[in-house]
Design a protein around this motif. Sequence first.
Motif, PDB file in Angstrom:
ATOM      1  N   THR A 118       6.086   0.953  -6.533  1.00 55.24           N
ATOM      2  CA  THR A 118       6.526  -0.011  -5.528  1.00 55.24           C
ATOM      3  C   THR A 118       7.997   0.224  -5.261  1.00 55.24           C
ATOM      4  O   THR A 118       8.802   0.281  -6.200  1.00 55.24           O
ATOM      5  CB  THR A 118       6.310  -1.459  -6.013  1.00 55.24           C
ATOM      6  OG1 THR A 118       4.907  -1.704  -6.153  1.00 55.24           O
ATOM      7  CG2 THR A 118       6.895  -2.464  -5.029  1.00 55.24           C
ATOM      8  N   ARG A 151       4.120   2.019  -2.408  1.00 53.17           N
ATOM      9  CA  ARG A 151       3.876   0.779  -1.668  1.00 53.17           C
ATOM     10  C   ARG A 151       5.234   0.168  -1.349  1.00 53.17           C
ATOM     11  O   ARG A 151       6.125   0.142  -2.209  1.00 53.17           O
ATOM     12  CB  ARG A 151       3.019  -0.163  -2.515  1.00 53.17           C
ATOM     13  CG  ARG A 151       1.693   0.477  -2.924  1.00 53.17           C
ATOM     14  CD  ARG A 151       0.959  -0.311  -3.976  1.00 53.17           C
ATOM     15  NE  ARG A 151       1.683  -0.363  -5.241  1.00 53.17           N
ATOM     16  CZ  ARG A 151       1.163  -0.822  -6.373  1.00 53.17           C
ATOM     17  NH1 ARG A 151      -0.082  -1.253  -6.399  1.00 53.17           N
ATOM     18  NH2 ARG A 151       1.873  -0.845  -7.474  1.00 53.17           N
ATOM     19  N   ALA A 196       2.295  -4.352  -2.765  1.00 46.95           N
ATOM     20  CA  ALA A 196       3.675  -4.502  -3.237  1.00 46.95           C
ATOM     21  C   ALA A 196       4.025  -5.977  -3.396  1.00 46.95           C
ATOM     22  O   ALA A 196       4.650  -6.383  -4.391  1.00 46.95           O
ATOM     23  CB  ALA A 196       4.634  -3.825  -2.257  1.00 46.95           C
TER      24      ALA A 196
END
Length: 278
Positions: free
Chosen positions: A90, A112, A145
């Motif tokens: 993320t 993400r 995320a």
Amino acid sequence: MPTLAIIGAGHVGRTFGRLWHAAGTFDVVGVLARSAASAQEGVAFIGAGFPAAEVAALPVADVYLLAVTDDQIVPACAALAASRPLQGATVFHCSGALASGTLEAARQGGARLASVHPIRSFADPAAVVAAFAGTFCGIEGDEAALALLVPALEAIGARPVAIDPAAKTVYHAAAVFASNYLVTVLDAALRAYQAAGIPEDVARELARPLAQESLSNVFRMGPAQALSGPVARGDYATVQRQQAAVSAWDADTGTLYGALVPPTATLAARKVPKTASA
């Protein structure tokens, strides 16, 4: 516990790092800054992490926070993506003006994406850490995320608010209106008082109750019902005299006065008339 690496050892990065480390939300494994000294200062403030002065030295992590200035977000993300695989990671930034799509280089690497914009001043990180609970954070990005970041924000007392990434610039402009331009208008008021012969310190005391009561009424009643003054009364003869007088005193301030009349008239039109008592 997910691992977190922070790119940027400024006030925002340090604050989030320290809060998440103290809450046991993320394991802060590294802090990247432009110099070894700055990275070390960031690690010392957070209380965890390896200080890195180049992206290759930054430990691999599950989550990467890009706490850099807006103009550095794209190059910092590109450098991160070039330095390691990001599949499943993320990556998020804290810009109030840019959407998470600016992190495209990380997306191409399999990450993400998200953005988290804390709505407050970070001039004193230690003070922000002590009073962070209740801070609103504008959030947008990939669902996966946000599924990770929202609970992490809530764990440190933040109040996440979803925003439209397509309207991110307008969202940020809202903060400018509520903060920066409010100061500009109050400066015009103080200077106008002084032009009328009132000392600056006295001018501040004259303006203070008007400004504070108006702000209180806006948040208690809503802007339309809080509006008072000549435009709200439809007294445009007074408005014209004031604009002429202000323009004669200071042309730029007169222009500002004139620019505020139409939107104030529109606001006045939204005002709900008071009903007559029985």
